[in-house]
Scaffold this motif. Structure first.
Motif, PDB file in Angstrom:
ATOM      1  N   ASP A 225       0.835  -1.210   0.000  1.00 32.96           N
ATOM      2  CA  ASP A 225       0.000   0.000   0.000  1.00 32.96           C
ATOM      3  C   ASP A 225       0.868   1.257   0.000  1.00 32.96           C
ATOM      4  N   TYR A 226       0.370   2.309  -0.615  1.00 32.95           N
ATOM      5  CA  TYR A 226       1.087   3.589  -0.675  1.00 32.95           C
ATOM      6  C   TYR A 226       0.093   4.668  -1.063  1.00 32.95           C
ATOM      7  N   GLU A 227       0.446   5.891  -0.690  1.00 34.12           N
ATOM      8  CA  GLU A 227      -0.505   7.000  -0.817  1.00 34.12           C
ATOM      9  C   GLU A 227      -0.831   7.378  -2.263  1.00 34.12           C
ATOM     10  N   ALA A 228       0.163   7.349  -3.139  1.00 33.42           N
ATOM     11  CA  ALA A 228      -0.011   7.913  -4.485  1.00 33.42           C
ATOM     12  C   ALA A 228      -0.715   6.976  -5.465  1.00 33.42           C
ATOM     13  N   LYS A 229      -1.417   5.957  -4.968  1.00 31.87           N
ATOM     14  CA  LYS A 229      -1.988   4.966  -5.888  1.00 31.87           C
ATOM     15  C   LYS A 229      -3.083   5.530  -6.784  1.00 31.87           C
ATOM     16  N   SER A 230      -3.668   6.670  -6.407  1.00 32.95           N
ATOM     17  CA  SER A 230      -4.655   7.277  -7.302  1.00 32.95           C
ATOM     18  C   SER A 230      -4.240   8.685  -7.711  1.00 32.95           C
ATOM     19  N   SER A 231      -2.927   8.920  -7.747  1.00 34.50           N
ATOM     20  CA  SER A 231      -2.439  10.191  -8.290  1.00 34.50           C
ATOM     21  C   SER A 231      -2.184  10.013  -9.783  1.00 34.50           C
ATOM     22  N   CYS A 232      -1.917  11.118 -10.456  1.00 38.22           N
ATOM     23  CA  CYS A 232      -1.850  11.079 -11.926  1.00 38.22           C
ATOM     24  C   CYS A 232      -0.511  10.533 -12.433  1.00 38.22           C
ATOM     25  N   CYS A 233      -0.578   9.752 -13.519  1.00 39.29           N
ATOM     26  CA  CYS A 233       0.639   9.221 -14.151  1.00 39.29           C
ATOM     27  C   CYS A 233       1.266  10.246 -15.087  1.00 39.29           C
ATOM     28  N   GLY A 234       0.502  11.295 -15.412  1.00 36.38           N
ATOM     29  CA  GLY A 234       1.023  12.349 -16.298  1.00 36.38           C
ATOM     30  C   GLY A 234       0.870  12.073 -17.782  1.00 36.38           C
ATOM     31  N   PHE A 235       0.356  10.887 -18.148  1.00 40.45           N
ATOM     32  CA  PHE A 235       0.380  10.504 -19.560  1.00 40.45           C
ATOM     33  C   PHE A 235      -0.327  11.476 -20.509  1.00 40.45           C
ATOM     34  N   PRO A 236      -1.486  12.043 -20.120  1.00 41.13           N
ATOM     35  CA  PRO A 236      -2.163  12.929 -21.085  1.00 41.13           C
ATOM     36  C   PRO A 236      -1.289  14.081 -21.584  1.00 41.13           C
ATOM     37  N   ILE A 237      -0.291  14.497 -20.804  1.00 39.31           N
ATOM     38  CA  ILE A 237       0.562  15.601 -21.276  1.00 39.31           C
ATOM     39  C   ILE A 237       2.010  15.160 -21.483  1.00 39.31           C
ATOM     40  N   ILE A 238       2.222  13.845 -21.587  1.00 41.92           N
ATOM     41  CA  ILE A 238       3.615  13.371 -21.626  1.00 41.92           C
ATOM     42  C   ILE A 238       4.321  13.788 -22.923  1.00 41.92           C
ATOM     43  N   LEU A 239       3.575  13.940 -24.015  1.00 42.64           N
ATOM     44  CA  LEU A 239       4.203  14.391 -25.255  1.00 42.64           C
ATOM     45  C   LEU A 239       4.357  15.912 -25.275  1.00 42.64           C
ATOM     46  N   ALA A 240       3.348  16.619 -24.756  1.00 40.95           N
ATOM     47  CA  ALA A 240       3.368  18.080 -24.817  1.00 40.95           C
ATOM     48  C   ALA A 240       4.156  18.710 -23.675  1.00 40.95           C
ATOM     49  N   ARG A 241       4.204  18.049 -22.502  1.00 39.87           N
ATOM     50  CA  ARG A 241       4.866  18.626 -21.314  1.00 39.87           C
ATOM     51  C   ARG A 241       5.612  17.510 -20.585  1.00 39.87           C
ATOM     52  N   GLU A 242       6.601  16.930 -21.277  1.00 38.62           N
ATOM     53  CA  GLU A 242       7.253  15.738 -20.735  1.00 38.62           C
ATOM     54  C   GLU A 242       7.833  15.971 -19.343  1.00 38.62           C
ATOM     55  N   GLU A 243       8.460  17.135 -19.126  1.00 33.67           N
ATOM     56  CA  GLU A 243       9.132  17.369 -17.846  1.00 33.67           C
ATOM     57  C   GLU A 243       8.126  17.421 -16.693  1.00 33.67           C
ATOM     58  N   VAL A 244       6.917  17.950 -16.954  1.00 29.15           N
ATOM     59  CA  VAL A 244       5.881  18.004 -15.919  1.00 29.15           C
ATOM     60  C   VAL A 244       5.355  16.583 -15.661  1.00 29.15           C
ATOM     61  N   ALA A 245       5.083  15.865 -16.736  1.00 25.26           N
ATOM     62  CA  ALA A 245       4.528  14.517 -16.619  1.00 25.26           C
ATOM     63  C   ALA A 245       5.461  13.585 -15.840  1.00 25.26           C
ATOM     64  N   LEU A 246       6.773  13.696 -16.097  1.00 23.99           N
ATOM     65  CA  LEU A 246       7.715  12.791 -15.435  1.00 23.99           C
ATOM     66  C   LEU A 246       7.850  13.090 -13.937  1.00 23.99           C
ATOM     67  N   LYS A 247       7.526  14.323 -13.554  1.00 26.39           N
ATOM     68  CA  LYS A 247       7.487  14.629 -12.122  1.00 26.39           C
ATOM     69  C   LYS A 247       6.244  14.011 -11.482  1.00 26.39           C
ATOM     70  N   GLU A 248       5.191  13.903 -12.270  1.00 29.15           N
ATOM     71  CA  GLU A 248       3.950  13.322 -11.731  1.00 29.15           C
ATOM     72  C   GLU A 248       4.105  11.816 -11.502  1.00 29.15           C
ATOM     73  N   SER A 249       4.637  11.104 -12.494  1.00 32.08           N
ATOM     74  CA  SER A 249       4.737   9.643 -12.354  1.00 32.08           C
ATOM     75  C   SER A 249       5.697   9.261 -11.225  1.00 32.08           C
ATOM     76  N   HIS A 250       6.616  10.172 -10.907  1.00 33.89           N
ATOM     77  CA  HIS A 250       7.602   9.902  -9.845  1.00 33.89           C
ATOM     78  C   HIS A 250       6.932   9.510  -8.516  1.00 33.89           C
ATOM     79  N   HIS A 251       5.808  10.154  -8.196  1.00 33.03           N
ATOM     80  CA  HIS A 251       5.181   9.889  -6.892  1.00 33.03           C
ATOM     81  C   HIS A 251       4.825   8.415  -6.726  1.00 33.03           C
ATOM     82  N   ALA A 252       4.080   7.889  -7.703  1.00 32.52           N
ATOM     83  CA  ALA A 252       3.636   6.495  -7.576  1.00 32.52           C
ATOM     84  C   ALA A 252       4.816   5.531  -7.721  1.00 32.52           C
ATOM     85  N   LEU A 253       5.750   5.846  -8.648  1.00 32.08           N
ATOM     86  CA  LEU A 253       6.881   4.933  -8.857  1.00 32.08           C
ATOM     87  C   LEU A 253       7.779   4.879  -7.612  1.00 32.08           C
ATOM     88  N   SER A 254       8.083   6.031  -7.026  1.00 28.99           N
ATOM     89  CA  SER A 254       8.992   6.030  -5.872  1.00 28.99           C
ATOM     90  C   SER A 254       8.304   5.452  -4.638  1.00 28.99           C
TER      91      SER A 254
END
Lengths: 316, 293
Positions: B188-217
């Motif tokens: 279990d972990y807190e970020a399980k329903s936070s955003c993966c960032g995918f909808p903006i991964i092509l247009a705003r890659e740097e923002v999206a990769l900060k978003e996926s970090h929460h769930a991955l880490s």
């Protein structure tokens, strides 16, 4: 009567830099809001406990906070409901997210207000002022009904996932206000607003996490407003001005040419230069079978879709 | 056997074929008959809605109408498709005048008008109910052998709850029920329903990769052997872009990411070649080793 433990975020920078939590037990009646609790604690147990509030009636939008991690209006949230929802006897109270705390539950709202001001949240009509008021039809006003209900409480801003990753994102509340005026038939700045809202940290920064729609205590649905602003940007000829807009345009092209997403169009169309320099990633993707097919996928009855694309009128 | 109009969505059909293939293979075991929808378009993924809102609505109602004509509900395997279809459905079901105007457009284009009787469900919703879990039980699963699985919901299968409505978006439990029923352990972990960032991964890659970090880490820190997701877009963000997220956030995750049906497939012991793990960018070797025991 019920007894509840309130576990509250504390920060008193005039005393020390420490941020810590403090627990208070409080006996209270059944009909009792989080704000009632904070004010009773302030009155009876710790006069230094700081909170921002005004109307106590879910109108002024000043008392947003987090109750057990979920952003709510303190005056609108019953203590017993929160305990029941989370199955706890303790209620954790925190300041709203995506803001710097100033003192206890009070945060620095300045960035929020700056962004709010940046969208020009007021009517800018064309031409000289008329002699009588500008009449708006019920139907035209109905389009702005939801956005007009915003009380600027920042509950949406508090949990916006884009803002957490990009603090410069103008955010859901400001954009909802943007649509409130861009969509107003009396406003004369639709084109300028389309440009203003679709810059680097505007409409196309939204990651569609849907927290804003989920948390808004007034049913504003800021994400839906952001979507409508995208639509206005397309109407105003801004479909190629940002990678986010081109991403959406690539979906329209895919739809017209095959009815399904055409990945061969999507990547180079969205970021033509970036895609060219991202060869190592493209090779990695191809190695794992994720290279886009050069042949566009075609659905059956594509003519129906082409006809819809040609004929459906937008009414934003 | 429950019959569904099968709407895999574009990503499962193209980039993430392993998801589509595994779903099709599992369907009969889960008492499902999947009926193809050859004339269904893309749902627009939120992008068409962001460019032409009325067109988004009309195209999605056209898909709902196709399922209605088949006399079955729609089954999806993607969060984004589920939200887009359900949202369009809610809009026209709650507004007779809106449905009428959408139908006028559909008829003009030669498409079937919609009567408003279709429903849209996701495979996770189907399989995580008591009834769904009993179907798995009947298959006599060999189980996950204590595999520590981090449930990752993403956003659009949970929020907005007024459209989705299957479970509390702040305390989702469907993946947890499934993981436990299949013999895994929940990390279990807190970020399980936070955003993966995918909808903006092509247009705003740097923002999206900060978003996926929460769930991955957080899933890594929770000691997960792997992550499981019901959404192929989340899968791309978490798996295909994981190395990029590691570089952007100066850390290592080494987190294998499974599609929902792959987790079920592992527990039921279906052939690994069907689940096609080589299409993942992050190797799943440690997952296969743990499950094999």
């Amino acid at each position: 009567m019920a007894t509840t433990t309130f576990d509250i975020f504390r920060y008193q920078p005039d005393v020390s830099d420490a941020q810590y939590r403090q627990s208070f037990d409080l006996e209270h009646e059944g009909d009792f809001t989080i704000l009632d609790a904070i004010l009773r604690l302030q009155d009876e147990q710790d006069g230094t406990l700081a909170v921002r509030y005004s109307c106590r009636s879910a109108i002024c939008g000043s008392c947003a906070c987090k109750a057990n991690g979920k952003t709510v209006l303190a005056c609108m949230s019953q203590v017993e409901d929160v305990k029941k929802e989370f199955g706890t006897e303790t209620v954790q109270v925190d300041p709203i997210g995506n803001f710097a705390p100033l003192k206890d539950l009070i945060v620095d709202m300045d960035p929020f207000w700056e962004k709010f001001k940046s969208v020009k949240p007021y009517l800018i009509p064309d031409g000289p002022a008329p002699e009588k008021e500008r009449i708006v039809s019920k139907e035209d006003m109905q389009k702005l009904f939801r956005e007009s209900a915003c009380i600027l409480c920042a509950a949406c801003y508090s949990e916006c996932n884009s803002l957490a990753a990009d603090p410069d994102f103008v955010g859901p509340a400001a954009l909802a206000w943007g649509y409130r005026f861009a969509g107003d038939v009396r406003d004369g700045q639709r084109k300028q607003r389309a440009k203003l809202y679709t810059g680097e940290h505007g409409v196309w920064d939204c990651t569609r996490c849907m927290y804003c729609n989920e948390r808004c205590p007034k049913g504003v649905n800021p994400r839906d407003a952001i979507e409508k602003l995208g639509g206005i940007a397309f109407q105003e000829g801004r479909s190629m001005h940002d990678a986010g807009a081109r991403h959406a345009k690539a979906f329209l092209i895919s739809m017209r040419t095959g009815g399904k997403l055409n990945e061969t169009v999507l990547v180079p169309f969205t970021k033509p230069i970036g895609a060219m320099f991202d060869v190592p990633f493209a090779i990695q993707m191809a190695r794992h079978g994720k290279a886009p097919s050069p042949i566009p996928h075609k659905i059956k009855k594509l003519d129906e879709v082409k006809s819809l694309i040609k004929n459906v009128k937008e009414t934003i | 056997m429950r019959r569904f109009a099968y709407y895999p969505g574009c990503i499962a059909e193209f980039s993430s074929k392993e998801l589509d293939a595994t779903t099709k293979h599992l369907a009969p075991m889960l008492d499902i008959e999947l009926l193809p929808m050859p004339a269904a378009t893309c749902c627009g993924a939120g992008d068409i809605a962001e460019a032409k809102p009325n067109l988004y609505l009309t195209l999605n109602v056209r898909i709902l109408s196709q399922a209605e004509e088949m006399g079955v509900d729609i089954l999806t395997i993607c969060n984004v498709c589920t939200l887009n279809l359900r949202r369009a459905n809610k809009m026209v079901k709650e507004d007779a005048r809106l449905l009428e105007s959408v139908n006028e457009e559909l008829v003009k284009a030669g498409a079937r008008p919609y009567e408003g009787t279709s429903d849209v469900t996701h495979l996770l919703w189907y399989i995580s109910t008591e009834e769904g879990l009993s179907l798995l039980e009947k298959q006599g699963p060999k189980g996950l052998n204590g595999l520590r699985v981090a449930p990752y919901y993403g956003c659009q299968l949970l929020r907005p709850s007024s459209v989705m409505g299957f479970e509390d978006p702040d305390k989702p439990q469907s993946l947890e029920r499934l993981i436990t029923a299949l013999g895994g352990e929940v990390a279990d972990y807190e970020a399980k329903s936070s955003c993966c960032g995918f909808p903006i991964i092509l247009a705003r890659e740097e923002v999206a990769l900060k978003e996926s970090h929460h769930a991955l880490s957080q899933s890594r820190d929770a000691g997960a052997d792997c992550m499981v997701t019901p959404c192929p877009l989340c899968h791309l963000a978490m798996d295909a872009y994981q190395r990029k997220a590691e570089a952007a956030n100066s850390t290592e995750y080494n987190m294998p990411v499974l599609h929902l049906p792959q987790l079920i497939g592992l527990a039921l012991g279906i052939d690994n070649t069907i689940m096609d793990f080589k299409r993942h960018l992050v190797p799943v070797d440690r997952v296969l080793e743990t499950v094999a025991g």
